[in-house]
Design a protein around this motif. Sequence first.
Motif, short mmCIF file in Angstrom:
data_model
loop_
_atom_site.label_atom_id
_atom_site.label_comp_id
_atom_site.label_asym_id
_atom_site.label_seq_id
_atom_site.Cartn_x
_atom_site.Cartn_y
_atom_site.Cartn_z
N ALA A 21 27.14 41.02 33.72
CA ALA A 21 27.20 41.01 32.25
C ALA A 21 28.29 41.93 31.74
CB ALA A 21 25.84 41.40 31.67
N VAL A 22 28.50 43.06 32.44
CA VAL A 22 29.57 43.98 32.07
C VAL A 22 30.93 43.41 32.47
CG1 VAL A 22 30.58 46.26 32.55
CG2 VAL A 22 28.11 46.04 32.17
N CYS A 23 31.02 42.90 33.71
CA CYS A 23 32.32 42.50 34.25
C CYS A 23 32.85 41.19 33.70
CB CYS A 23 32.23 42.41 35.77
SG CYS A 23 31.91 43.99 36.58
N VAL A 24 31.96 40.30 33.29
CA VAL A 24 32.42 38.98 32.85
C VAL A 24 33.35 39.09 31.64
CG1 VAL A 24 30.50 38.47 31.27
CG2 VAL A 24 31.67 36.60 32.45
N ARG A 25 33.18 40.13 30.87
CA ARG A 25 34.01 40.29 29.66
C ARG A 25 35.46 40.61 30.00
NH1 ARG A 25 32.34 44.79 26.60
NH2 ARG A 25 31.96 45.78 28.60
N TYR A 26 35.70 41.07 31.22
CA TYR A 26 37.04 41.48 31.61
C TYR A 26 37.77 40.40 32.41
CZ TYR A 26 35.47 46.13 30.27
OH TYR A 26 34.99 47.21 29.57
N ARG A 27 37.13 39.30 32.61
CA ARG A 27 37.72 38.26 33.46
C ARG A 27 38.00 37.00 32.64
NH1 ARG A 27 35.97 38.34 39.57
NH2 ARG A 27 35.23 40.48 39.83
N SER A 28 39.17 36.43 32.84
CA SER A 28 39.50 35.16 32.22
C SER A 28 38.81 34.04 32.98
CB SER A 28 41.02 34.93 32.25
OG SER A 28 41.46 34.76 33.60
N HIS A 29 38.78 32.86 32.39
CA HIS A 29 38.13 31.75 33.09
C HIS A 29 38.89 31.37 34.36
CE1 HIS A 29 40.86 28.36 32.07
NE2 HIS A 29 41.08 29.01 30.95
N GLN A 30 40.23 31.62 34.37
CA GLN A 30 40.99 31.34 35.59
C GLN A 30 40.59 32.30 36.71
OE1 GLN A 30 42.37 31.82 32.57
NE2 GLN A 30 43.93 30.27 32.13
N GLU A 31 40.38 33.56 36.37
CA GLU A 31 39.96 34.54 37.37
C GLU A 31 38.56 34.24 37.88
OE1 GLU A 31 42.16 38.68 36.15
OE2 GLU A 31 40.61 37.93 34.78
N LEU A 32 37.69 33.80 37.00
CA LEU A 32 36.32 33.49 37.40
C LEU A 32 36.28 32.28 38.33
CD1 LEU A 32 34.56 34.10 33.96
CD2 LEU A 32 34.27 35.47 36.04
N GLN A 33 37.20 31.34 38.11
CA GLN A 33 37.27 30.18 38.99
C GLN A 33 37.64 30.57 40.41
OE1 GLN A 33 39.74 27.84 35.85
NE2 GLN A 33 39.10 26.31 37.36
N ARG A 34 38.36 31.69 40.55
CA ARG A 34 38.83 32.10 41.86
C ARG A 34 37.84 32.98 42.62
NH1 ARG A 34 43.84 32.47 38.92
NH2 ARG A 34 43.59 34.73 38.64
N VAL A 35 36.69 33.25 42.01
CA VAL A 35 35.66 34.04 42.70
C VAL A 35 35.20 33.27 43.94
CG1 VAL A 35 33.31 34.94 42.54
CG2 VAL A 35 34.88 35.22 40.61
N LYS A 36 35.20 33.93 45.09
CA LYS A 36 34.84 33.29 46.34
C LYS A 36 33.39 33.60 46.70
CE LYS A 36 39.01 31.73 46.95
NZ LYS A 36 39.29 30.28 46.75
N LEU A 37 32.69 32.57 47.15
CA LEU A 37 31.30 32.73 47.58
C LEU A 37 31.21 32.35 49.06
CD1 LEU A 37 29.46 31.09 44.53
CD2 LEU A 37 29.89 33.53 44.95
N PRO A 38 30.86 33.28 49.92
CA PRO A 38 30.77 32.95 51.35
C PRO A 38 29.69 31.93 51.67
CG PRO A 38 29.85 35.13 50.92
CD PRO A 38 30.53 34.69 49.66
N TYR A 39 28.64 31.95 50.87
CA TYR A 39 27.55 30.98 51.01
C TYR A 39 26.71 31.05 49.74
CZ TYR A 39 24.65 35.09 52.03
OH TYR A 39 24.03 36.29 51.96
N LEU A 40 25.79 30.13 49.58
CA LEU A 40 24.91 30.12 48.41
C LEU A 40 23.49 30.53 48.80
CD1 LEU A 40 25.86 26.88 46.42
CD2 LEU A 40 26.73 29.21 46.16
N SER A 41 22.88 31.29 47.93
CA SER A 41 21.48 31.67 48.08
C SER A 41 20.64 30.85 47.11
CB SER A 41 21.30 33.17 47.77
OG SER A 41 19.96 33.47 47.47
N SER A 42 19.63 30.16 47.61
CA SER A 42 18.80 29.33 46.74
C SER A 42 18.07 30.19 45.71
CB SER A 42 17.80 28.53 47.57
OG SER A 42 16.93 29.38 48.30
N ARG A 43 17.70 31.42 46.09
CA ARG A 43 17.02 32.31 45.16
C ARG A 43 17.96 32.71 44.02
NH1 ARG A 43 15.90 37.86 44.33
NH2 ARG A 43 13.73 38.27 43.71
N ALA A 44 19.21 32.99 44.35
CA ALA A 44 20.19 33.35 43.32
C ALA A 44 20.43 32.19 42.36
CB ALA A 44 21.49 33.79 43.96
N VAL A 45 20.41 30.97 42.88
CA VAL A 45 20.58 29.79 42.02
C VAL A 45 19.47 29.74 40.98
CG1 VAL A 45 20.44 27.27 42.00
CG2 VAL A 45 21.86 28.42 43.70
#
Length: 643
Positions: free
Chosen positions: A514-538
């Motif tokens: 919630a703090v960091c999202v304000r500092y990132r553009s949508h292009q930067e957020l698109q480049r966030v890498k996820l090594p795998y997905l957690s069903s609980r996090a979803v």
Amino acid sequence: MGVKGLQQFVEQFIPEACVPVSLREMAQQHVSQRQHGSTSTAKSGPTLVVDGMACLRHWYSCEDWVCGGQWKEYISLLVRWVDAFTITGIRLVFFFDGVVDEQKRPEWVRRRRRVNGEISKVFRHIKVHGVQPGRELFCLPSGLATFTRFALRSLGQEVFCSVREADYEIASYAHRHGSMGILGQDSDFIIFTSAPYLSVAKLSLDKLTTVLYNRESICQALGLSVDQLPLLACILGNDIVSEKRMQHVRTNAMAAYRRSLSYPGASKGDKVLSVAQLVRSVWVSEVGNPGLIPQALGLSDPDQKLLEKGVHSYLLPGQPLHGVDIQDVPPGTSCVMERYVSPTILKACREKHIAAESFMVYSVMFEGVVECSNTMEDEEDTELLPQALVYKTCRQRTYRVLLPKDRETGTQVPAVKEWFVFAGNPLKEPEKVFPLSMSENEPSLESLWFGGWPAVSDPRLARFLSIFDCQEFSPLYGTIEEDSLLAALCLVTHLVLQVQQLSLEDVDAYLSQAVCVRYRSHQELQRVKLPYLSSRAVQMASLYVRGLGHLLGANCATGGPLPNDALMPWQSFDGRLFHSKYLLAHCGATQSRLLDDHVSREDGENLFYGSVCPSEREGSGSLQEEGQNCAVQTQISPRRPQI
């Protein structure tokens, strides 16, 4: 939802009715025609009426959809979509569903159950493969329809929320204002005698071209007049007359049709062609006989009345059929809760609802019914509660704000009927939920909505915070840099109090993103890498976004102590970023890393972060107990093992 099988039939068997068109050229022709007709439309420019609900799947083309939504990117896509039309001089008017007609509730339930099955497949895929499934299992992010209305308003667009069947309101608006077309994906727009029906599924945004379904060509191919289309639609099956209800009529029509063929065999188009033949034959026998449904159909009295109701639903004001004329009587002039709410409040409520400036309030006051569609929840994971149960208490308190007891008699208001989709709820009937009191001295709804209060002592803010058990955060108003951070703080605090399984790592993930999202553009957020997905996090991501919807409903109910824009997901949430923070937090990352190192941790942010993450202390109780007694901290708390 439309007419069963009609659009597919048209595309396959009447290709000449599917006309490729340029929207730029249509707009120019429309203006030229209106200028010659000396109408006001020429002055306001060509108008395209957009079925917002039908467009959601086309608007949300972000790569990530399972993690809760890439909201900043979604906003950028909406901006591009709107700009493509406005720079061409085309005015857009958007309509969204505002109510669920109770006669369509069985169909609503059927669809919700089907989507639940698809969501189960999504979670099974994530658990097995650790990645998002393909587009064949695509599900819209939670709350997309609700937040899109506010997004479009923030872009300066004209947005309406319906108080009756949205298709009807779209067709009626387009007909009344002489619009150049209706952009959607519903075969009902073939049946309405309104503006031309244009396909959003066939839309090329770069070229501004699409396909127009030519009503006259369809009628010519079927040997019908435009007046006969509503009867055709009802016998084929639509939202009012179920396909099953008219099965016997179609069976007889099919038998008669095949007897009339000069060649043996069957075709996929026989169903529509046979019903069209039936409509032609019974109409001929009833020439001069007023009424909507020809007696030659030989229907039972209940079926006759149902078919009449279905045909009625396609007749717009000023469009008589066989002596029957429809008057445009505004709905929603009475409500189930009018005994408990003043006429002034009801008027303001209805106006805000129609203008898409409010959420949940109209449903409670006028319908006494609240529904929530499918959420990305794992029915096989019993650790996390469904969002419907997590936020039930705050809904009950919101209902109390809107529906106080009768001050003279102390009469308890009726229960609000809730249709919420979650595992274990068979959706056979709504749950009756009563409002929940918060204090003895509850301010009146009139004072909350119309009173002028200084910000420092505004009872609207106090009332809003009390809905989420966050009264202690009143001093933070104006101290935290942005209202969206205060909103996120309230939401996470509520989750801490309601969800026993929540760990400090989970809280770290919620707050750091919630703090960091304000500092990132949508292009930067698109480049966030996820090594795998957690069903609980979803599931936790959807839980957060659904919570923003509850914040929005509470804010609207209490008179808007916070700007609605502060409660939008693109202000405090991104699905990929949250998932990244969740994985880091549960791998033991430091808070400095969670806050992206370079983020300036100003006093306001430390204040925000420390409010929900109390510092470690010997003999501390559960996370819920600490949350209940949380005091404003000035330092980010050290980590603590998962509880």
